[in-house]
Scaffold this motif. Structure first.
Motif, PDB file in Angstrom:
ATOM      1  N   SER A  66      58.743   0.427  12.566  1.00 49.95           N
ATOM      2  CA  SER A  66      58.643   1.844  12.902  1.00 49.95           C
ATOM      3  C   SER A  66      59.369   2.704  11.870  1.00 49.95           C
ATOM      4  CB  SER A  66      59.217   2.086  14.301  1.00 49.95           C
ATOM      5  OG  SER A  66      59.172   3.460  14.617  1.00 49.95           O
ATOM      6  N   HIS A  67      60.547   2.266  11.469  1.00 51.92           N
ATOM      7  CA  HIS A  67      61.316   2.991  10.447  1.00 51.92           C
ATOM      8  C   HIS A  67      60.512   3.099   9.145  1.00 51.92           C
ATOM      9  CE1 HIS A  67      64.684   4.310   8.011  1.00 51.92           C
ATOM     10  NE2 HIS A  67      64.408   3.313   7.172  1.00 51.92           N
ATOM     11  N   ALA A  68      59.958   1.999   8.694  1.00 50.19           N
ATOM     12  CA  ALA A  68      59.178   1.990   7.448  1.00 50.19           C
ATOM     13  C   ALA A  68      57.920   2.851   7.589  1.00 50.19           C
ATOM     14  CB  ALA A  68      58.814   0.562   7.063  1.00 50.19           C
ATOM     15  N   GLU A  69      57.232   2.735   8.710  1.00 52.51           N
ATOM     16  CA  GLU A  69      56.015   3.511   8.923  1.00 52.51           C
ATOM     17  C   GLU A  69      56.297   5.006   8.909  1.00 52.51           C
ATOM     18  OE1 GLU A  69      54.082  -0.009  11.680  1.00 52.51           O
ATOM     19  OE2 GLU A  69      54.731   1.862  12.630  1.00 52.51           O
ATOM     20  N   GLN A  70      57.411   5.418   9.506  1.00 54.84           N
ATOM     21  CA  GLN A  70      57.771   6.845   9.486  1.00 54.84           C
ATOM     22  C   GLN A  70      58.024   7.311   8.059  1.00 54.84           C
ATOM     23  OE1 GLN A  70      60.972   7.517  12.263  1.00 54.84           O
ATOM     24  NE2 GLN A  70      59.772   6.752  13.979  1.00 54.84           N
ATOM     25  N   ALA A  71      58.726   6.505   7.276  1.00 55.83           N
ATOM     26  CA  ALA A  71      59.009   6.870   5.890  1.00 55.83           C
ATOM     27  C   ALA A  71      57.733   6.880   5.053  1.00 55.83           C
ATOM     28  CB  ALA A  71      60.030   5.899   5.292  1.00 55.83           C
ATOM     29  N   ILE A  72      56.866   5.907   5.262  1.00 57.28           N
ATOM     30  CA  ILE A  72      55.601   5.834   4.538  1.00 57.28           C
ATOM     31  C   ILE A  72      54.744   7.057   4.857  1.00 57.28           C
ATOM     32  CG2 ILE A  72      53.414   4.553   4.391  1.00 57.28           C
ATOM     33  CD1 ILE A  72      55.166   1.966   4.746  1.00 57.28           C
ATOM     34  N   GLY A  73      54.666   7.409   6.131  1.00 57.84           N
ATOM     35  CA  GLY A  73      53.906   8.592   6.537  1.00 57.84           C
ATOM     36  C   GLY A  73      54.510   9.877   5.989  1.00 57.84           C
ATOM     37  N   ALA A  74      55.828   9.986   6.023  1.00 55.99           N
ATOM     38  CA  ALA A  74      56.498  11.183   5.505  1.00 55.99           C
ATOM     39  C   ALA A  74      56.275  11.347   4.002  1.00 55.99           C
ATOM     40  CB  ALA A  74      57.989  11.116   5.813  1.00 55.99           C
ATOM     41  N   ALA A  75      56.047  10.229   3.312  1.00 52.53           N
ATOM     42  CA  ALA A  75      55.787  10.276   1.872  1.00 52.53           C
ATOM     43  C   ALA A  75      54.322  10.623   1.570  1.00 52.53           C
ATOM     44  CB  ALA A  75      56.156   8.945   1.224  1.00 52.53           C
ATOM     45  N   GLY A  76      53.508  10.780   2.608  1.00 49.10           N
ATOM     46  CA  GLY A  76      52.137  11.220   2.419  1.00 49.10           C
ATOM     47  C   GLY A  76      51.060  10.168   2.564  1.00 49.10           C
ATOM     48  N   SER A  77      51.421   8.956   2.878  1.00 49.99           N
ATOM     49  CA  SER A  77      50.403   7.908   3.060  1.00 49.99           C
ATOM     50  C   SER A  77      49.840   7.965   4.471  1.00 49.99           C
ATOM     51  CB  SER A  77      50.991   6.524   2.792  1.00 49.99           C
ATOM     52  OG  SER A  77      51.326   6.385   1.432  1.00 49.99           O
ATOM     53  N   ALA A  78      48.564   7.712   4.577  1.00 46.18           N
ATOM     54  CA  ALA A  78      47.900   7.735   5.880  1.00 46.18           C
ATOM     55  C   ALA A  78      47.872   6.374   6.549  1.00 46.18           C
ATOM     56  CB  ALA A  78      46.472   8.247   5.725  1.00 46.18           C
ATOM     57  N   GLN A  79      48.283   5.338   5.806  1.00 42.79           N
ATOM     58  CA  GLN A  79      48.264   3.990   6.361  1.00 42.79           C
ATOM     59  C   GLN A  79      49.440   3.186   5.832  1.00 42.79           C
ATOM     60  OE1 GLN A  79      44.836   1.795   5.070  1.00 42.79           O
ATOM     61  NE2 GLN A  79      45.469   1.765   2.942  1.00 42.79           N
ATOM     62  N   ALA A  80      49.748   2.127   6.552  1.00 36.88           N
ATOM     63  CA  ALA A  80      50.719   1.125   6.088  1.00 36.88           C
ATOM     64  C   ALA A  80      49.968  -0.199   6.002  1.00 36.88           C
ATOM     65  CB  ALA A  80      51.890   1.005   7.059  1.00 36.88           C
ATOM     66  N   ARG A  81      50.317  -0.989   4.995  1.00 31.31           N
ATOM     67  CA  ARG A  81      49.677  -2.291   4.801  1.00 31.31           C
ATOM     68  C   ARG A  81      50.760  -3.348   4.657  1.00 31.31           C
ATOM     69  NH1 ARG A  81      47.178  -2.775  -0.121  1.00 31.31           N
ATOM     70  NH2 ARG A  81      48.732  -1.367  -0.960  1.00 31.31           N
ATOM     71  N   LEU A  82      50.422  -4.578   5.019  1.00 28.08           N
ATOM     72  CA  LEU A  82      51.339  -5.705   4.846  1.00 28.08           C
ATOM     73  C   LEU A  82      50.555  -6.990   4.885  1.00 28.08           C
ATOM     74  CD1 LEU A  82      51.646  -6.984   7.917  1.00 28.08           C
ATOM     75  CD2 LEU A  82      53.182  -5.066   8.195  1.00 28.08           C
ATOM     76  N   GLU A  83      51.201  -8.055   4.443  1.00 26.10           N
ATOM     77  CA  GLU A  83      50.572  -9.382   4.435  1.00 26.10           C
ATOM     78  C   GLU A  83      51.476 -10.387   5.134  1.00 26.10           C
ATOM     79  OE1 GLU A  83      48.362  -9.491   0.088  1.00 26.10           O
ATOM     80  OE2 GLU A  83      50.490 -10.016   0.216  1.00 26.10           O
ATOM     81  N   THR A  84      50.836 -11.442   5.622  1.00 25.06           N
ATOM     82  CA  THR A  84      51.547 -12.615   6.105  1.00 25.06           C
ATOM     83  C   THR A  84      50.629 -13.811   5.864  1.00 25.06           C
ATOM     84  OG1 THR A  84      52.875 -13.552   7.900  1.00 25.06           O
ATOM     85  CG2 THR A  84      50.768 -12.529   8.528  1.00 25.06           C
ATOM     86  N   ASP A  85      51.114 -14.973   6.160  1.00 28.67           N
ATOM     87  CA  ASP A  85      50.299 -16.172   6.002  1.00 28.67           C
ATOM     88  C   ASP A  85      49.688 -16.564   7.343  1.00 28.67           C
ATOM     89  OD1 ASP A  85      50.642 -16.845   3.188  1.00 28.67           O
ATOM     90  OD2 ASP A  85      52.743 -17.137   3.710  1.00 28.67           O
ATOM     91  N   THR A  86      48.577 -17.285   7.285  1.00 23.33           N
ATOM     92  CA  THR A  86      47.884 -17.660   8.518  1.00 23.33           C
ATOM     93  C   THR A  86      48.744 -18.513   9.436  1.00 23.33           C
ATOM     94  OG1 THR A  86      46.853 -19.484   7.303  1.00 23.33           O
ATOM     95  CG2 THR A  86      45.538 -17.495   7.609  1.00 23.33           C
ATOM     96  N   PHE A  87      49.683 -19.287   8.876  1.00 23.08           N
ATOM     97  CA  PHE A  87      50.514 -20.144   9.726  1.00 23.08           C
ATOM     98  C   PHE A  87      51.583 -19.355  10.479  1.00 23.08           C
ATOM     99  CE2 PHE A  87      52.878 -20.163   5.713  1.00 23.08           C
ATOM    100  CZ  PHE A  87      54.164 -19.870   6.154  1.00 23.08           C
ATOM    101  N   ASN A  88      51.846 -18.115  10.087  1.00 23.53           N
ATOM    102  CA  ASN A  88      52.914 -17.329  10.705  1.00 23.53           C
ATOM    103  C   ASN A  88      52.370 -16.560  11.911  1.00 23.53           C
ATOM    104  OD1 ASN A  88      55.126 -15.814  11.378  1.00 23.53           O
ATOM    105  ND2 ASN A  88      55.656 -15.324   9.260  1.00 23.53           N
ATOM    106  N   MET A  89      52.128 -17.295  12.975  1.00 24.06           N
ATOM    107  CA  MET A  89      51.546 -16.713  14.181  1.00 24.06           C
ATOM    108  C   MET A  89      52.464 -15.696  14.858  1.00 24.06           C
ATOM    109  SD  MET A  89      48.620 -17.964  13.917  1.00 24.06           S
ATOM    110  CE  MET A  89      47.866 -17.399  15.418  1.00 24.06           C
ATOM    111  N   PRO A  90      53.789 -15.913  14.906  1.00 20.50           N
ATOM    112  CA  PRO A  90      54.640 -14.882  15.514  1.00 20.50           C
ATOM    113  C   PRO A  90      54.545 -13.537  14.785  1.00 20.50           C
ATOM    114  CG  PRO A  90      55.834 -16.955  15.384  1.00 20.50           C
ATOM    115  CD  PRO A  90      54.555 -17.130  14.589  1.00 20.50           C
TER     116      PRO A  90
END
Length: 124
Positions: A66-90
């Protein structure tokens, strides 16, 4: 992870170099004076989210996202993106629970680990 990929990771100290270069930009969560987790992003991409095992399932990851998303949005981005691996189910479960949508899957070419990477996006 393949043995060759693990050896390359150790020999090149990819993780250590990333931390050395990026740590001043990490947002850190503390509980009772101890590090509970951290997050790092560049532009609209969340590069790292880590929560101490002893602090998982205590909303630390949700609050850091939430903290990162607020900062990303405040900087003018309309989306946040991230990656993980398929084995990282949690991690996948957390991302989906807070509104991220799986966009695509691809081989982990960056680390050449033999794993499959999952890209998630969330409109802010």
């Amino acid at each position: 992870m393949t043995e060759a990929a693990a050896q390359r990771y150790v020999e090149t100290d990819i993780g250590g170099r990333y931390v050395d270069q990026s740590w001043p930009k990490f947002a850190v969560a503390e509980i009772d004076g101890a590090v509970a987790g951290l997050i790092h992003w560049r532009a609209d991409f969340i590069e790292a989210l880590h929560v101490m095992a002893s602090r998982q399932r205590q909303d630390v990851g949700r609050k850091l996202l939430s903290h990162a998303e607020q900062a990303i949005g405040a900087a003018g981005s309309a989306q946040a993106r991230l990656e993980t691996d398929t084995f990282n189910m949690p991690a996948q479960a957390l991302y989906k629970a807070v509104g991220y949508i799986e966009k695509t899957r691809y081989p982990d070419d960056e680390w050449d680990s033999g794993f499959t990477t999952v890209l998630f996006e969330k409109w802010l």
